[in-house]
Design a protein around this motif. Structure first.
Motif: not given
Length: 200
Positions: A59-74
């Motif tokens: 039930g947690l909202e997700r925040i993604y961080f990756n050095r390749t932003p496209e993968k985080a967007m996926d």
């Protein structure tokens, strides 16, 4: 299926290896409506996908961080959530972690790192300066204490090591394959014997 078509069905236990330890630590209060609990997921590979699914189940909202932003967007497209383009506490940059937390009035309950141990990643100091510290989960099981876990423990955070994920997902695999209850204690002991630092 009933028409004679061949259907392949797969299972994944990595998410349970992340979900189970966090559920024990968070209790039943995680992700309750109005709590705005958030999980920061670091990395963009297969284990990050398991982390995203586990966080959604908690039930947690997700925040993604990756050095390749496209993968985080996926990841955000598939599992829902927001992509941070930096871990700065910068109110002027709407894509920074600090701005995202402020905009959503969220509290960072969990940090899950799926980054390789060799990255020697640590969090910006401001993330661990809050009175409400997040649980820090590092999926690496060797070394037993990564740079991130050492930083988190020094700041007083509750931590989950990759060794715990390893035996939890192994228990899930055992039970799927055999249909029997796994020898949890035995499996935990074997994992720890192989992951704990050897005394000199």
């Amino acid at each position: 299926d009933k028409f004679g078509t061949r259907v392949l069905i797969g299972d994944n236990t990595d998410w349970k290896g992340i979900f189970n330890p966090l559920r024990r630590k968070l209790g039943d209060d995680s992700g309750k409506k109005g709590s705005n609990g958030m999980a920061l997921i670091l990395g963009g590979g297969g284990t990050a996908r398991a982390a995203a699914y586990a966080a959604s189940k908690l039930g947690l909202e997700r925040i993604y961080f990756n050095r390749t932003p496209e993968k985080a967007m996926d990841l955000a497209k598939e599992f829902g959530g927001i992509v941070a383009h930096s871990l700065d506490n910068d109110a002027e940059s709407k894509d920074s972690l600090g701005a995202i937390l402020a905009e959503h009035q969220g509290s960072l309950e969990v940090v899950i790192s799926t980054l390789p141990a060799a990255a020697d990643f640590t969090l910006p100091e401001w993330v661990l300066a809050s009175s409400a510290l997040p649980i820090v989960f590092d999926v690496n099981y060797k070394p037993y204490s990564t740079a991130l876990l050492l930083q988190a423990m020094e700041k007083g955070c509750d931590v989950v090591r990759g060794s715990e994920m390893l035996w939890e997902q192994g228990v899930g695999q055992f039970e799927l394959w055999t249909g029997r209850t796994a020898p949890y204690g035995v499996m935990k002991k074997v994992v720890l014997e192989n992951c704990l630092p050897k005394s000199k």
